[in-house]
Design a protein around this motif. Structure first.
Motif, mmCIF file in Angstrom:
data_model
loop_
_atom_site.group_PDB
_atom_site.id
_atom_site.type_symbol
_atom_site.label_atom_id
_atom_site.label_comp_id
_atom_site.label_asym_id
_atom_site.label_seq_id
_atom_site.Cartn_x
_atom_site.Cartn_y
_atom_site.Cartn_z
ATOM 1 N N SER A 97 13.774 -3.869 26.040
ATOM 2 C CA SER A 97 13.932 -2.424 25.896
ATOM 3 C C SER A 97 14.125 -2.038 24.442
ATOM 4 C CB SER A 97 15.122 -1.954 26.734
ATOM 5 O OG SER A 97 15.340 -0.581 26.583
ATOM 6 N N ALA A 98 14.899 -2.840 23.708
ATOM 7 C CA ALA A 98 15.125 -2.552 22.293
ATOM 8 C C ALA A 98 13.844 -2.696 21.482
ATOM 9 C CB ALA A 98 16.199 -3.491 21.743
ATOM 10 N N LEU A 99 13.000 -3.655 21.834
ATOM 11 C CA LEU A 99 11.720 -3.814 21.139
ATOM 12 C C LEU A 99 10.815 -2.606 21.374
ATOM 13 C CD1 LEU A 99 11.069 -7.580 21.925
ATOM 14 C CD2 LEU A 99 11.470 -6.617 19.649
ATOM 15 N N LEU A 100 10.777 -2.125 22.619
ATOM 16 C CA LEU A 100 9.978 -0.936 22.899
ATOM 17 C C LEU A 100 10.534 0.284 22.175
ATOM 18 C CD1 LEU A 100 7.743 0.559 24.384
ATOM 19 C CD2 LEU A 100 9.235 0.714 26.377
ATOM 20 N N ALA A 101 11.860 0.386 22.100
ATOM 21 C CA ALA A 101 12.469 1.504 21.380
ATOM 22 C C ALA A 101 12.080 1.484 19.907
ATOM 23 C CB ALA A 101 13.990 1.464 21.529
ATOM 24 N N GLU A 102 11.954 0.290 19.335
ATOM 25 C CA GLU A 102 11.500 0.170 17.948
ATOM 26 C C GLU A 102 10.090 0.734 17.786
ATOM 27 O OE1 GLU A 102 13.708 -0.418 15.509
ATOM 28 O OE2 GLU A 102 13.157 -2.461 14.934
ATOM 29 N N LEU A 103 9.221 0.409 18.746
ATOM 30 C CA LEU A 103 7.856 0.932 18.691
ATOM 31 C C LEU A 103 7.860 2.458 18.764
ATOM 32 C CD1 LEU A 103 4.736 -0.408 20.489
ATOM 33 C CD2 LEU A 103 5.323 1.975 20.725
ATOM 34 N N LEU A 104 8.665 3.019 19.658
ATOM 35 C CA LEU A 104 8.720 4.478 19.784
ATOM 36 C C LEU A 104 9.269 5.117 18.514
ATOM 37 C CD1 LEU A 104 10.002 4.875 23.451
ATOM 38 C CD2 LEU A 104 7.677 5.033 22.584
ATOM 39 N N HIS A 105 10.251 4.480 17.906
ATOM 40 C CA HIS A 105 10.791 4.989 16.640
ATOM 41 C C HIS A 105 9.704 5.034 15.569
ATOM 42 C CE1 HIS A 105 13.651 5.704 13.379
ATOM 43 N NE2 HIS A 105 13.068 4.698 12.734
ATOM 44 N N HIS A 123 0.819 -1.209 0.000
ATOM 45 C CA HIS A 123 0.000 0.000 0.000
ATOM 46 C C HIS A 123 0.857 1.266 0.000
ATOM 47 C CE1 HIS A 123 -3.470 -2.549 0.776
ATOM 48 N NE2 HIS A 123 -2.805 -3.109 1.761
ATOM 49 N N GLY A 124 2.046 1.176 -0.601
ATOM 50 C CA GLY A 124 2.909 2.348 -0.667
ATOM 51 C C GLY A 124 3.331 2.814 0.716
ATOM 52 N N LYS A 125 3.268 4.112 0.924
ATOM 53 C CA LYS A 125 3.672 4.675 2.214
ATOM 54 C C LYS A 125 2.703 4.311 3.340
ATOM 55 C CE LYS A 125 6.219 8.644 0.372
ATOM 56 N NZ LYS A 125 6.334 10.120 0.362
ATOM 57 N N GLN A 126 1.536 3.843 2.977
ATOM 58 C CA GLN A 126 0.558 3.463 3.995
ATOM 59 C C GLN A 126 0.680 1.991 4.402
ATOM 60 O OE1 GLN A 126 -3.333 4.526 2.621
ATOM 61 N NE2 GLN A 126 -2.975 6.721 2.818
ATOM 62 N N SER A 127 1.666 1.301 3.856
ATOM 63 C CA SER A 127 1.850 -0.113 4.193
ATOM 64 C C SER A 127 2.296 -0.253 5.640
ATOM 65 C CB SER A 127 2.887 -0.744 3.267
ATOM 66 O OG SER A 127 2.511 -0.620 1.916
ATOM 67 N N ALA A 128 1.942 -1.393 6.224
ATOM 68 C CA ALA A 128 2.425 -1.695 7.573
ATOM 69 C C ALA A 128 3.938 -1.886 7.540
ATOM 70 C CB ALA A 128 1.742 -2.954 8.098
ATOM 71 N N GLN A 129 4.609 -1.527 8.624
ATOM 72 C CA GLN A 129 6.070 -1.584 8.660
ATOM 73 C C GLN A 129 6.546 -2.837 9.379
ATOM 74 O OE1 GLN A 129 8.214 2.014 9.615
ATOM 75 N NE2 GLN A 129 6.501 3.309 9.007
ATOM 76 N N TYR A 130 7.691 -3.315 8.921
ATOM 77 C CA TYR A 130 8.313 -4.513 9.478
ATOM 78 C C TYR A 130 9.609 -4.085 10.142
ATOM 79 C CZ TYR A 130 9.668 -9.477 9.623
ATOM 80 O OH TYR A 130 10.004 -10.745 10.020
ATOM 81 N N LEU A 131 9.608 -4.017 11.466
ATOM 82 C CA LEU A 131 10.759 -3.510 12.207
ATOM 83 C C LEU A 131 11.589 -4.679 12.709
ATOM 84 C CD1 LEU A 131 8.334 -1.312 12.475
ATOM 85 C CD2 LEU A 131 9.922 -0.221 14.046
ATOM 86 N N ARG A 132 12.851 -4.735 12.241
ATOM 87 C CA ARG A 132 13.668 -5.933 12.428
ATOM 88 C C ARG A 132 14.990 -5.651 13.118
ATOM 89 N NH1 ARG A 132 13.945 -6.301 6.021
ATOM 90 N NH2 ARG A 132 11.914 -5.392 6.390
ATOM 91 N N GLU A 133 15.148 -4.476 13.707
ATOM 92 C CA GLU A 133 16.426 -4.122 14.324
ATOM 93 C C GLU A 133 16.903 -5.167 15.318
ATOM 94 O OE1 GLU A 133 19.575 -2.521 14.495
ATOM 95 O OE2 GLU A 133 18.402 -0.695 14.142
#
Length: 967
Positions: free
Chosen positions: A936-944, A698-708
């Motif tokens: 903590s890193a997972l929560l930081a991903e959410l905040l980002h 969905h372009g910029k409206q696509s859900a994001q996959y955060l993998r840090e």
């Protein structure tokens, strides 16, 4: 009760500025405020509070005079509705219906009088007047029945009787309470309450406009006559204070015939009386606390706005907000000086409510340039389009003239400068009539294709942002439409006037609630609600759930984000799912660690993090918060995803391949995925491709996959790699220690010779910031140990996978390298098996560790000795060579002074060799393991992620101990 200090009371005793040389205040009470005897008593108490009765012994405010305007009794059923229904029943010649309706009216008032316990004489007098009025109504209804005609004039006459009865009841109640108070304290001011039929004063010219216009000069003259006559009746040497109890809704026309003020007539009556009496304030008492920033039924966190300007209130009212009818404000605005209007709650009289006046909170707080949002439902958008509209004069006149001729009201108009189309909004029920009329008016243009189409879209809603502060404030429209875009709302048309007080957008009605919540949160009028799901209640999941609970209030304050954990799956293989019992969007519950354990029957583990200030509410059982549902991980998306909440997130805290296969499905459903599980990115090519497709569907409206967190845990390895590439650098090679378990093991069997000196220096030079007493620090261990002993220690510290062979066989490291290969674009024709096939480990995956431990111990003793003979230590090193595409995992001998040798145990160290960092590579080093650090890193991903949706109000994210903490 409203508490006021003596200073406030004295301040109220200002020199008289109102009519008849007195200081007046107008208070209006609606139908819900006088729905029962108990409600009448509340109203009487409020009136007495306004007069200062009982605040101090013998102290009142004799210079303050009130005009109390009253509606007919409300409740179920409303008296006004019963009266109007009786007229209809009479027109239908339904004699039994008429008798039943009038009987209900009599019973409602009789019960009320009995419960008020007035003097018998007073009660009988009121009943007698009411019986007389009901007889008059019966005579009128007989005429209606004979004529079979429900005339508007008759309906108005009959419907106004309810106000006559309620005003007389309140007047009698206040008089009785005043006499009782005076009997108890002869020295107090005697307040007299005079019943006033508004038809004796308020005069309207019904021919002036559709709803009638007040004839001010005549009304003012009548008020003067009434005041003089009533005052003369009660003249007692000046020791009494005089107040009017006024009927709302009713009035007289210029011919002296009874009529009504139509919709919201009682509010209008109060405003008219306010202007006639030159009152210093008008208070509208109702069943809400004030003007709300949005409809609380659709935006649960809507709040009361302290100050609203007349213009803002007008805009909100026109767009459907249940604030106050626009016509009610006209007399207050026309007065000189203008009169503030207060919206108060009868059932929460201590709350100050909202003030509608010349100023607004949007004037004083530029961060709150929007005061509120409103919406109109059941609308239709009609688009007239064609080349024949361009530059042709009179098209708009013909179009809107046609609509006016058939009585279609246009709510919103939008036209581009190209003049190729004209779009307008109207109520949905009139859309077909409007379309047919337009097609008839422009039939020639349609036939000649000068107008290509007349399209109707329905049902729609108009979302309006209102605020005086939007004027000359840059970025308001951007924030408004960005919020709608982030919520995946399709906008059909927009409109904004040059006053910049209102921005309106038309959306599909099914998306209107989500749209309201999104824009309401975007302008910080409420928190941005994020629905959260969590898969994997292992040590990481347990720590993350505690962290989400501990940080929830801080995140609300600093980031305007409200994280609500709605569902938790223990693992990918368990068929049960822990959810909230109450899944209604109106509530803001969140699953806590206590609630989870209450639902699963598990023991409370370690409690909240030590640095947390969270307190558990023990007033209700945690089992009342959560429930066990079937379906497990496969159903978690159903509880996290909501049509009305734009942001949903699932955390994957597992290392399970079965959970990884769900990532693409969740992304496709519009749910963001934050994962510590790298099995999906290192899985089959089909799964990796499905994730790529879902990320861009969905372009910029696509859900994001955060993998840090999939590589390096809490270390910013993936983000550093991306930053280098995005800044134009060229990465040549990435290498380092990428396994915390191997990092610990190799450091334990072969510590660097000067490790203790390094620890001593850090301890002495950091003023206590460094502590060597951690279980994973070099100084906490004695002499080097065997390989198998080091493996057991690492397992006990939680550094190993549940099956240590996965670490020892290089499988976990290979998966991390696959993630980096994807980021570097060298993953074509690559998978974990191919990497492992090219990099053999001494630990075979199909054998248990206990079976191979002796041979590994012997092998490592020999390897350490060989390395030491050359001044080296063995270390577990992984690398990716971008140019050749080679991926290598091996145990290499590194010089004792090399950074790989001195990297502390359980730490990772990753080097980036780039075109800009060729001789001296960019190094990311630090502890990546530990459940708290990973959580903590997972929560930081959410905040980002959420910082791109809602900017921080205050505070920054830092790390204290092992938890994310806002300071």
């Amino acid at each position: 009760k409203i508490q006021r200090s003596m200073e406030e009371i004295v301040a109220n005793e200002t020199p008289p500025t109102g009519a008849f040389g007195k200081t007046w205040e107008v208070h209006k009470f609606g139908g819900t405020s006088v729905a029962s005897a108990e409600c009448y008593q509340k109203v009487a108490a409020i009136v007495e509070e306004q007069l200062g009765c009982g605040l101090a012994e013998g102290y009142t405010t004799p210079n303050k005079h009130l005009a109390v305007v009253v509606s007919a009794m409300g409740g179920k059923p409303k008296v006004t509705d019963l009266l109007l229904s009786s007229v209809k029943a009479a027109a239908d010649r339904d004699e039994e219906g008429v008798a039943s309706l009038l009987g209900q009216i009599l019973t409602k008032h009789t019960v009320c009088l009995a419960e008020l316990d007035l003097d018998v004489d007073v009660s009988e007098l009121l009943k007698g007047r009411m019986m007389s009025d009901l007889n008059d109504i019966r005579d009128i209804l007989k005429t209606v029945s004979l004529m079979k005609w429900q005339a508007a004039r008759i309906s108005e006459l009959v419907s106004g009787y309810g106000e006559l009865w309620s005003a007389q009841i309140l007047s009698a109640l206040l008089e009785a309470r005043s006499k009782s108070r005076r009997a108890a304290d002869p020295g107090c001011t005697h307040h007299r309450f005079v019943y006033l039929d508004a038809r004796r004063v308020i005069t309207i010219d019904e021919e002036a406009i559709e709803n009638g216009a007040v004839v001010w000069q005549v009304s003012d003259s009548k008020l003067g006559d009434v005041y003089g006559a009533e005052r003369a009746k009660y003249e007692d040497g000046g020791d009494s204070s005089f107040h009017f109890i006024v009927t709302g809704y009713v009035a007289s026309n210029t011919e002296g015939v009874a009529t009504t003020l139509q919709r919201d007539g009682s509010d209008y009556s109060a405003a008219i009386m306010g202007r006639l009496l030159q009152a210093r304030s008008i208070s509208i008492w109702t069943d809400v606390d004030g003007v709300l920033s949005a409809d609380p039924r659709r935006v649960p966190h809507a709040h009361v706005i302290g100050e609203v300007s007349y213009n803002e209130a007008m805009e909100l009212a026109y767009f459907g907000a249940k604030v106050i009818h626009p016509k009610t404000m006209v007399p207050a605005i026309m007065s000189s000086p203008q009169i503030p209007i207060y919206i108060r709650n009868t059932f929460n009289s201590a709350f100050p409510g909202s003030r509608i006046y010349t100023s607004s909170t949007t004037h004083t707080d530029r961060d709150k340039c929007v005061c509120g949002f409103s919406s109109i439902e059941n609308m239709a958008v009609i688009n007239v389009e064609g080349t024949g509209l361009v530059g042709v004069q009179g098209i708009a006149k013909r179009l809107f003239g046609t609509l006016e001729s058939i009585g279609v009201s246009v709510v919103l108009i939008s036209q581009a400068s190209s003049e190729h189309s004209i779009t307008f909004a109207t109520v949905a029920r009139q859309a077909d009539d409007a379309k047919h009329a337009i097609e008839e008016e422009f039939r020639r243009e349609l036939k000649q294709n000068h107008i290509s189409s007349v399209d109707v879209k329905a049902p729609c809603s108009i979302i309006a942002a209102v605020g005086d502060g939007m004027s000359q404030t840059a970025g308001v429209s951007g924030r408004f439409f960005t919020a709608l875009g982030d919520a995946k709302i399709n906008i059909l048309c927009i409109s904004q006037g040059c006053s910049e007080r209102n921005i309106s957008a038309v959306v599909w009605q099914k998306e209107s609630t989500r749209a309201l919540r999104a824009v309401h949160a975007a302008f910080r009028l409420s928190h941005t609600t994020v629905y959260v799901g969590l898969v994997g209640m292992n040590e990481i999941g347990d720590s993350l759930l505690k962290l989400l609970e501990a940080q929830r209030s801080k995140l609300r304050d600093a980031f305007d984000i409200d994280l609500q954990v709605r569902a938790v799956a223990d693992s990918g293989s368990i068929s049960d799912l822990i959810t909230l019992k109450n899944l209604d969007d109106k509530y803001s519950d969140s699953i806590t660690i206590q609630g989870y354990n209450a639902a699963t029957g598990g023991a409370l583990l370690l409690g909240a993090p030590a640095s947390s200030s969270v307190t558990f509410d023990t007033s209700c059982a945690e089992e009342d918060l959560t429930a066990v549902k079937s379906g497990g991980m496969s159903k978690i998306c159903d509880y996290v995803k909501s049509e009305d909440i734009p942001h949903s997130i699932i955390f994957d805290c597992t290392a399970e391949e079965s959970v990884g296969t769900k990532h693409a499905e969740w992304l496709g459903a519009g749910v963001h995925v934050i994962t510590a599980n790298n099995s999906a990115l290192s899985g089959p090519e089909e799964l990796r491709q499905a994730i790529r497709s879902a990320e861009t569907a969905h372009g910029k409206q696509s859900a994001q996959y955060l993998r840090e967190v999939t590589v390096g845990g809490g270390l910013p390895i993936v983000s550093t790699l991306r930053d280098l590439l995005n800044s134009g650098d060229s990465i040549r090679r990435v290498d380092g220690i990428m396994s915390v378990s191997w990092s610990y093991i190799m450091h334990r069997i072969a510590p660097p010779p000067e490790a203790s000196n390094i620890v001593d220096f850090d301890e002495e030079s950091t003023s206590g910031a460094y502590s060597p007493r951690h279980s994973m620090s070099p100084k906490s261990h004695g002499d080097p140990c065997s390989f198998s002993a080091a493996v057991k220690e690492a397992t006990g510290l939680g550094l190993m996978e549940e099956d240590p062979i996965k670490d020892l066989s290089y499988e976990y490291t290979a998966r991390c390298l696959m993630v980096l290969a994807i980021e570097l674009g060298v993953d074509k024709d690559l998978d974990v098996e191919r990497i492992l096939g090219a990099n053999q480990s001494a630990a075979v995956r199909d054998k248990a560790f206990e079976d191979i431990a002796p041979s590994l111990d012997a092998l490592m003793v020999e390897r350490v000795a060989q390395a030491a003979a050359r001044g080296c230590v063995p270390r577990h090193i992984s690398s990716i060579d971008v140019k050749s595409g080679g991926i290598e995992i091996k145990i290499a001998d590194v010089p004792s002074s090399h950074i790989f040798a001195t990297t502390p145990p359980s730490n990772e160290c990753v080097r980036f060799f780039t075109a800009r960092h060729r001789r001296f590579p960019l190094i990311v080093q630090g502890p990546s393991a530990g459940v708290d650090s990973t959580a903590s890193a997972l929560l930081a991903e959410l905040l980002h992620l959420m910082r791109t949706k809602v900017g921080p109000r205050s505070g920054t994210l830092s790390r204290t101990g092992s938890s994310a903490v806002l300071t």
